[in-house]
Design a protein around this motif. Structure first.
Motif, PDB file in Angstrom:
ATOM      1  N   ASP A 259       0.827  -1.202   0.000  1.00  0.00           N
ATOM      2  CA  ASP A 259       0.000   0.000   0.000  1.00  0.00           C
ATOM      3  C   ASP A 259       0.863   1.254   0.000  1.00  0.00           C
ATOM      4  OD1 ASP A 259      -2.598  -0.948  -0.357  1.00  0.00           O
ATOM      5  OD2 ASP A 259      -2.821  -1.432   1.762  1.00  0.00           O
ATOM      6  N   ASP A 260       1.785   1.266  -0.951  1.00  0.00           N
ATOM      7  CA  ASP A 260       2.730   2.378  -1.057  1.00  0.00           C
ATOM      8  C   ASP A 260       3.319   2.388  -2.473  1.00  0.00           C
ATOM      9  OD1 ASP A 260       4.203   4.573  -0.231  1.00  0.00           O
ATOM     10  OD2 ASP A 260       5.018   3.561   1.534  1.00  0.00           O
ATOM     11  N   ILE A 261       4.085   3.434  -2.755  1.00  0.00           N
ATOM     12  CA  ILE A 261       4.804   3.477  -4.032  1.00  0.00           C
ATOM     13  C   ILE A 261       5.924   2.441  -3.960  1.00  0.00           C
ATOM     14  CG2 ILE A 261       6.328   5.360  -3.218  1.00  0.00           C
ATOM     15  CD1 ILE A 261       6.245   6.481  -6.109  1.00  0.00           C
ATOM     16  N   VAL A 262       6.149   1.708  -5.050  1.00  0.00           N
ATOM     17  CA  VAL A 262       7.239   0.725  -5.037  1.00  0.00           C
ATOM     18  C   VAL A 262       8.362   1.099  -6.009  1.00  0.00           C
ATOM     19  CG1 VAL A 262       6.092  -1.258  -3.995  1.00  0.00           C
ATOM     20  CG2 VAL A 262       5.798  -0.849  -6.437  1.00  0.00           C
ATOM     21  N   TYR A 263       8.065   1.814  -7.056  1.00  0.00           N
ATOM     22  CA  TYR A 263       9.111   2.383  -7.913  1.00  0.00           C
ATOM     23  C   TYR A 263       8.487   3.411  -8.828  1.00  0.00           C
ATOM     24  CZ  TYR A 263       7.438  -1.241 -11.226  1.00  0.00           C
ATOM     25  OH  TYR A 263       6.668  -2.059 -12.020  1.00  0.00           O
ATOM     26  N   LEU A 264       9.348   4.247  -9.403  1.00  0.00           N
ATOM     27  CA  LEU A 264       8.867   5.161 -10.434  1.00  0.00           C
ATOM     28  C   LEU A 264       9.887   5.211 -11.557  1.00  0.00           C
ATOM     29  CD1 LEU A 264      10.591   8.008 -10.145  1.00  0.00           C
ATOM     30  CD2 LEU A 264       9.003   8.430  -8.289  1.00  0.00           C
ATOM     31  N   GLY A 265       9.438   5.561 -12.749  1.00  0.00           N
ATOM     32  CA  GLY A 265      10.303   5.524 -13.920  1.00  0.00           C
ATOM     33  C   GLY A 265      10.425   6.881 -14.593  1.00  0.00           C
ATOM     34  N   TRP A 266      11.685   7.311 -14.769  1.00  0.00           N
ATOM     35  CA  TRP A 266      11.978   8.558 -15.483  1.00  0.00           C
ATOM     36  C   TRP A 266      12.322   8.210 -16.928  1.00  0.00           C
ATOM     37  CZ3 TRP A 266      10.769  12.785 -12.883  1.00  0.00           C
ATOM     38  CH2 TRP A 266      10.915  12.828 -11.482  1.00  0.00           C
ATOM     39  N   LEU A 267      11.673   8.870 -17.865  1.00  0.00           N
ATOM     40  CA  LEU A 267      11.908   8.588 -19.281  1.00  0.00           C
ATOM     41  C   LEU A 267      13.073   9.410 -19.822  1.00  0.00           C
ATOM     42  CD1 LEU A 267      10.778   7.190 -21.908  1.00  0.00           C
ATOM     43  CD2 LEU A 267       9.386   9.236 -22.232  1.00  0.00           C
ATOM     44  N   VAL A 268      13.914   8.763 -20.633  1.00  0.00           N
ATOM     45  CA  VAL A 268      14.916   9.483 -21.432  1.00  0.00           C
ATOM     46  C   VAL A 268      14.634   9.173 -22.901  1.00  0.00           C
ATOM     47  CG1 VAL A 268      16.694   9.596 -19.647  1.00  0.00           C
ATOM     48  CG2 VAL A 268      16.625   7.608 -21.185  1.00  0.00           C
ATOM     49  N   ARG A 269      15.277   9.948 -23.800  1.00  0.00           N
ATOM     50  CA  ARG A 269      14.898   9.841 -25.215  1.00  0.00           C
ATOM     51  C   ARG A 269      15.171   8.467 -25.833  1.00  0.00           C
ATOM     52  NH1 ARG A 269      13.879  14.982 -27.430  1.00  0.00           N
ATOM     53  NH2 ARG A 269      14.633  16.615 -26.041  1.00  0.00           N
ATOM     54  N   GLY A 270      16.346   7.913 -25.558  1.00  0.00           N
ATOM     55  CA  GLY A 270      16.698   6.664 -26.241  1.00  0.00           C
ATOM     56  C   GLY A 270      17.896   5.994 -25.598  1.00  0.00           C
ATOM     57  N   PRO A 271      18.457   4.989 -26.289  1.00  0.00           N
ATOM     58  CA  PRO A 271      19.521   4.170 -25.694  1.00  0.00           C
ATOM     59  C   PRO A 271      20.785   4.955 -25.337  1.00  0.00           C
ATOM     60  CG  PRO A 271      19.141   3.569 -28.008  1.00  0.00           C
ATOM     61  CD  PRO A 271      18.037   4.479 -27.605  1.00  0.00           C
ATOM     62  N   SER A 272      21.190   5.930 -26.156  1.00  0.00           N
ATOM     63  CA  SER A 272      22.435   6.627 -25.814  1.00  0.00           C
ATOM     64  C   SER A 272      22.219   7.514 -24.591  1.00  0.00           C
ATOM     65  CB  SER A 272      22.984   7.410 -27.010  1.00  0.00           C
ATOM     66  OG  SER A 272      22.106   8.434 -27.352  1.00  0.00           O
ATOM     67  N   GLU A 273      21.035   8.099 -24.477  1.00  0.00           N
ATOM     68  CA  GLU A 273      20.725   8.906 -23.282  1.00  0.00           C
ATOM     69  C   GLU A 273      20.653   8.019 -22.038  1.00  0.00           C
ATOM     70  OE1 GLU A 273      19.226   9.237 -26.185  1.00  0.00           O
ATOM     71  OE2 GLU A 273      19.533  11.330 -26.758  1.00  0.00           O
TER      72      GLU A 273
END
Ligand SMILES: [Fe+2]
Length: 286
Positions: A58-72
């Motif tokens: 009953d909590d946050i377990v992870y969050l995801g930050w997006l980057v443009r692509g594989p080199s980033e």
């Protein structure tokens, strides 16, 4: 560089109740149920923005930050490693669950699991249809909304977000809150000292932004119909100028249901400090 808050995952006890509240009250679409019971919630062109796992915290377990692509992704990984952060490459299973191309993970100084990823599954060919009548959500390139997290060492977390993750400080709120952005959305993440927060979970709330005030008002009516507790009345914050109310998720923490939030003009922005949380409203009900 991070372009947006791409996904957030919760571990919950009652996935079925989450499905009802998320779809019938909030208006998110259910795009899938994983073989382990994971609920995938959609709000824009992507397959999902919220993962609800039946793991019981009953909590946050992870969050995801997006980057443009594989080199980033590689650049961010190098950047974190050179800052002395321990990183773990994503496993094939983690990549498959999230329906993305690749990720790596680490813990921020407060212990939150964060992931950097690229390549989310796009569903433009099946346009988003909210689960109940409403216009929809403001997401897309602005990311899914924002999260507010309780942290022990607020100053260390602020330095980490700015110096290591490369987020930009938008402003300081009352009671040592700090707000950070990665695109024109006023903030994608905010932190507050753990001593200030209420409730048992480490996440204080998740903010989702509806396209219209009617969407928000309808949601208030639906809270009553579906027995969902409102945590705060309608109100408006002075910094992000979002008009919102707060409802209680089946996990106890809040969803800030907002509309009309400001978008920041990078060229002219200066960090400000606020000593008042609300322009008006937001009376606490629970
Ligand atoms: Fe908020």
């Amino acid at each position: 560089m991070i372009t947006q808050l791409g996904y957030v995952a919760f571990g919950v006890k009652d996935v079925d109740r989450w499905e009802t509240v998320a779809s019938q009250v909030v208006g998110l679409a259910v795009s899938d149920r994983g073989s382990d019971g994971t609920l995938y919630l959609r709000m824009d062109q992507y397959h999902h923005r919220i993962l609800v796992h039946p793991s019981g915290e009953d909590d946050i377990v992870y969050l995801g930050w997006l980057v443009r692509g594989p080199s980033e992704l590689r650049q961010m990984r190098d950047r974190l490693v050179s800052a002395g952060v321990e990183v773990a490459d994503g496993t094939p299973e983690e990549v498959a669950v999230r329906k993305i191309r690749d990720l790596f993970s680490f813990r921020d100084p407060a212990g939150y699991r964060m992931e950097i990823f690229y390549g989310p599954l796009d569903r433009t060919h099946e346009p988003f249809r909210p689960a109940r009548a409403m216009e929809g959500f403001k997401a897309g390139r602005l990311g899914l909304g924002h999260v507010v997290l309780k942290v022990e060492d607020r100053d260390a977390v602020e330095r980490f977000y700015v110096d290591v993750l490369g987020l930009t400080l938008s402003d300081y709120g009352s009671g040592k809150l700090a707000f950070f952005r990665c695109n024109p959305r006023h903030h994608s993440i905010a932190i507050m000292p753990a001593t200030m927060g209420h409730g048992n979970s480490r996440i204080v709330h998740l903010m989702l932004e509806a396209l219209s005030l009617d969407d928000l008002g309808t949601s208030m009516d639906l809270c009553e119909q579906h027995g969902v507790k409102m945590l705060e009345t309608l109100g408006k914050h002075p910094n992000d100028l979002t008009t919102s109310f707060y409802l209680e998720t089946p996990s106890g923490f809040g969803i800030e249901y907002g509309t009309g939030g400001r978008e920041i003009d990078e060229v002219n922005w200066e960090v400000r400090s606020y000593d008042k949380r609300d322009l008006w409203g937001h009376k606490r009900l629970a």
